[in-house]
Design an enzyme around this catalytic site. Structure first.
Site, PDB file in Angstrom:
ATOM      1  N   HIS A 139      48.282  61.442  35.819  1.00  0.00           N
ATOM      2  CA  HIS A 139      48.731  60.086  36.124  1.00  0.00           C
ATOM      3  C   HIS A 139      48.220  59.062  35.118  1.00  0.00           C
ATOM      4  O   HIS A 139      48.316  57.878  35.358  1.00  0.00           O
ATOM      5  CB  HIS A 139      48.260  59.664  37.526  1.00  0.00           C
ATOM      6  CG  HIS A 139      48.959  60.359  38.648  1.00  0.00           C
ATOM      7  ND1 HIS A 139      48.768  61.692  38.916  1.00  0.00           N
ATOM      8  CD2 HIS A 139      49.844  59.906  39.566  1.00  0.00           C
ATOM      9  CE1 HIS A 139      49.505  62.032  39.970  1.00  0.00           C
ATOM     10  NE2 HIS A 139      50.175  60.975  40.384  1.00  0.00           N
TER      11      HIS A 139
ATOM     12  N   GLU B 208      62.961  65.676  37.316  1.00  0.00           N
ATOM     13  CA  GLU B 208      63.000  64.801  36.131  1.00  0.00           C
ATOM     14  C   GLU B 208      64.082  65.224  35.136  1.00  0.00           C
ATOM     15  O   GLU B 208      64.745  64.369  34.537  1.00  0.00           O
ATOM     16  CB  GLU B 208      61.622  64.768  35.460  1.00  0.00           C
ATOM     17  CG  GLU B 208      60.563  63.980  36.239  1.00  0.00           C
ATOM     18  CD  GLU B 208      59.939  64.775  37.386  1.00  0.00           C
ATOM     19  OE1 GLU B 208      60.247  65.978  37.509  1.00  0.00           O
ATOM     20  OE2 GLU B 208      59.160  64.195  38.155  1.00  0.00           O
TER      21      GLU B 208
END
Lengths: 327, 365
Positions: free
Chosen positions: A132, A63
């Site tokens: 999540h 990321e």
């Protein structure tokens, strides 16, 4: 005649990305699994086939690398649209977003612009495993140099993603993942309103209820239930979390005298904390009750079987509405 | 280790290094003198800036004494269109690319964060958070390739990117991520790592168990170690690998073995963690002295060295005077360019501050 189509939020974002890729050859779309697969939520489905590997491509699972290279591409004149696969995976990129992306325009004294969009599916309610279901928008909304947008419906999703890409400032674009498949009309001809303006979705007279993203549908449901009992709730969809359109909230509070702010994120030092403080500072004499906040608890996002108790629902919002009305 | 000048200033191209040697064949005496002038300029600038810091004129100084060969040599190995992403000690590279030295002093005085135009100068802003710049360089290099400016055979159009990184910063995960992105995209990127052997108080052995020039291999980034105190090695190796990158051969890593003779910054005290004998060892290998010996062997006379010394004194006076003449930055610099489009929160706060400041008008104090 207006050109109106029925789309889900996910597919409205796809259509917005397609339009941006078509209109400006400097737009690039990348992230983990976004090419052939179309992303884990299929938001970029079809774009790789349509625009090719040079415009729409997969990134390594890194990321910081995704955001750091997006910054370099922006310096080279591109308009990168990077996807972070899930809210909870954004933190490896936190340094590049907050200490680099957010600051480069200011530290370069305007010699550089940073037209980078970071797309982030966020929020809970999908029964997912850990990391999540989070709502990290507050970290970015308080960071100077970033803009933060979050649509709640397909029409806004279609237009706001294009407005984010057109902005010369970096934009964090938070997508309400549990509402991805909610359908609605999209007017392909004209944007609904200025980008950073909140919208009154439902007019009311007793209490103002301000919210954003995935909680907008919950707020509308609460307003409907309250109406059956004779309470008139005005629902505001903030749409932008940086800047926040305080003018629209204040105008509503002048009418209702009561404000409840709701979101999925924990309430501690959150978007609702800031709104509560600002409304107290700027509309004190119009308030009949303290500003009340409804949000997640100040705990790590729980395991899926407990998330129903973590996330505010219409009843929890109405409990706060009742408390506000009791003053 | 690639070396063309030994510590005695004796020149030779060892067998197997001819591909680098041909870059030296093309140098003229004027190039040699330019290298020396700039190394000496960098040294004198450093000494003066350190003095200015000690006198309270700068908030901080970041010395680079001992790294002149690594920086001036590599800086001149970078060509016209190339872009440079420095770390925060690359004052010498800045000199080779026309950055006003006062820009660096303004930054370290606290007037601004750099202030030069990165796109126009092709020398990007200093990066204080270690390793972050390697990813920006990688993204930029990816963009260069997307623009079709790599391997076209047009030497005027093609370009490559170089990023500077220290031995300590190689430990940052973002540097490893940058290797991966650069290799996957075959980006026109050269890493120039000055291994000055100390990351503040941590010796480079504490950052790696494998020589740094081998760090990129597993990612697909080959590397070489050079004598970073040999300006000719620094120049030739950088020039060759920048050419290779421009021609499309992908990323490459250069480890320049050098030594930080001074402190990490003016806030550091290296006597607490390293022996004077080690420093003395490296002072004896001073890159400036080495190149001077070479030039004298080439027949460069005393007049030249006297001229360089006089230029150094003139530079010292010039930057000293310019530092004393620096003015405070305008208040608006704090609020300007936080966003490039209007943002009400910033605008409201600036307006409030102006009103607040105005409230202390004459007679109200």
């Amino acid at each position: 005649m207006s050109n109106i189509v029925e789309l889900s939020i996910a597919k409205a974002i796809t259509a917005g990305l397609r339009k941006a890729l078509t209109d400006n050859e400097k737009v690039l779309v990348f992230g983990q699994d976004i090419a052939q697969l179309g992303g884990v939520f299929r938001v970029t489905e079809g774009l790789h086939a349509e625009f090719g590997q040079k415009r729409v491509f997969n990134s390594p699972i890194a990321e910081a690398g995704i955001v750091g290279t997006a910054i370099g591409l922006a310096m080279r004149g591109y308009r990168p649209v990077a996807e972070i696969q899930f809210d909870g995976f954004i933190f490896p990129a936190f340094n590049q977003i907050t200490s680099q992306l957010a600051k480069l325009q200011n530290r370069s004294e305007g010699y550089m612009t940073m037209p980078v969009v970071i797309r982030v599916p966020y929020g809970g309610g999908i029964g997912a495993v850990e990391h999540h279901s989070e709502s990290p928008e507050g970290y970015f909304a308080r960071t100077a140099g970033l803009r933060v947008l979050t649509p709640s419906n397909p029409n806004d999703a279609y237009w706001m993603i294009q407005e984010a890409i057109a902005s010369t400032d970096p934009v964090m674009f938070f997508e309400p993942k549990r509402r991805y498949w909610q359908k609605g009309p999209v007017n392909l001809d004209a944007p609904p309103q200025p980008t950073y303006q909140a919208r009154v979705l439902r007019e009311g007279t007793n209490v103002t209820l301000a919210t954003y993203g995935p909680m907008v549908a919950t707020a509308l449901q609460a307003a409907e239930l309250a109406a059956e009992e004779g309470t008139s709730i005005e629902v505001i969809d903030l749409r932008s979390l940086s800047p926040i359109d305080f003018g629209t909230i204040i105008n509503s509070v002048k009418k209702t005298g009561r404000l409840v702010v709701a979101h999925e994120d924990s309430t501690n030092l959150s978007i609702s904390s800031e709104i509560s403080a600002r409304i107290t500072e700027e509309a004190f004499y119009h308030l009949e009750a303290p500003v009340l906040r409804v949000g997640g608890f100040d705990v790590p996002y729980p395991s899926a079987k407990l998330e129903e108790m973590f996330l505010p629902d219409a009843d929890r919002i109405l409990e706060a509405v009742d408390r506000a009305l009791a003053y | 280790m690639v070396q063309f000048l030994n510590p005695e200033g004796e020149f030779g191209v060892p067998k197997g290094l001819e591909a680098y040697g041909k870059y030296l064949d093309a140098l003229t005496e004027a190039d040699y003198l330019k290298f020396y002038r700039d190394m000496a300029r960098m040294r004198r600038f450093d000494v003066e800036a350190h003095a200015l810091q000690r006198q309270g004129q700068l908030g901080l100084w970041i010395p680079a004494i001992g790294q002149e060969a690594a920086q001036i040599g590599s800086g001149y190995g970078v060509r016209g269109n190339d872009h440079i992403f420095p770390s925060y000690r690359e004052h010498g590279v800045a000199i080779t690319h026309g950055i006003e030295l006062m820009s660096i002093l303004k930054m370290l005085r606290g007037v601004n964060h750099g202030g030069w135009n990165p796109e126009e100068t092709r020398f990007h802003l200093y990066a204080i958070v270690l390793g972050t710049q390697t990813l920006h360089a990688t993204g930029y290099a990816m963009g260069v390739a997307f623009d079709g400016k790599v391997g076209t055979g047009n030497k005027e159009e093609d370009l490559a990117v170089i990023t500077y990184v220290g031995d300590g910063a190689t430990a940052e995960g973002e540097v490893s991520e940058s290797f991966l992105f650069a290799a996957n995209n075959k980006s026109p990127l050269v890493y120039f790592c000055q291994n000055n052997q100390w990351a503040i108080s941590s010796p480079s052995a504490s950052q790696t168990t494998v020589p740094l020039f081998k760090r990129g291999a597993g990612f697909g980034v080959p590397g070489v170690r050079i004598d970073g105190n040999d300006v000719l090695a620094s120049y030739a190796v950088t020039a060759k690998h920048m050419d290779d990158a421009r021609e499309g051969s992908g990323p490459f890593f250069i480890e320049a073995l050098t030594y930080r003779i001074g402190a990490h910054t003016s806030s550091d005290d290296p006597t607490k963690y390293r022996d004077q004998a080690e420093v003395d060892h490296w002072v004896a290998r001073d890159p400036l002295k080495r190149f001077e010996k070479f030039l004298r062997r080439q027949g460069v006379g005393e007049d030249f060295f006297a001229e360089v010394e006089a230029a150094g004194e003139a530079l010292a006076t010039e930057i000293r005077d310019a530092t004393f003449a620096l003015t405070e930055p305008p208040l608006e610099n704090m609020f300007n360019h936080v966003y490039s489009e209007p943002h009400p929160r910033i605008d409201e706060q600036f307006e409030w501050l102006k009103r607040y400041e105005a409230s202390f008008g004459e007679g109200n104090e």
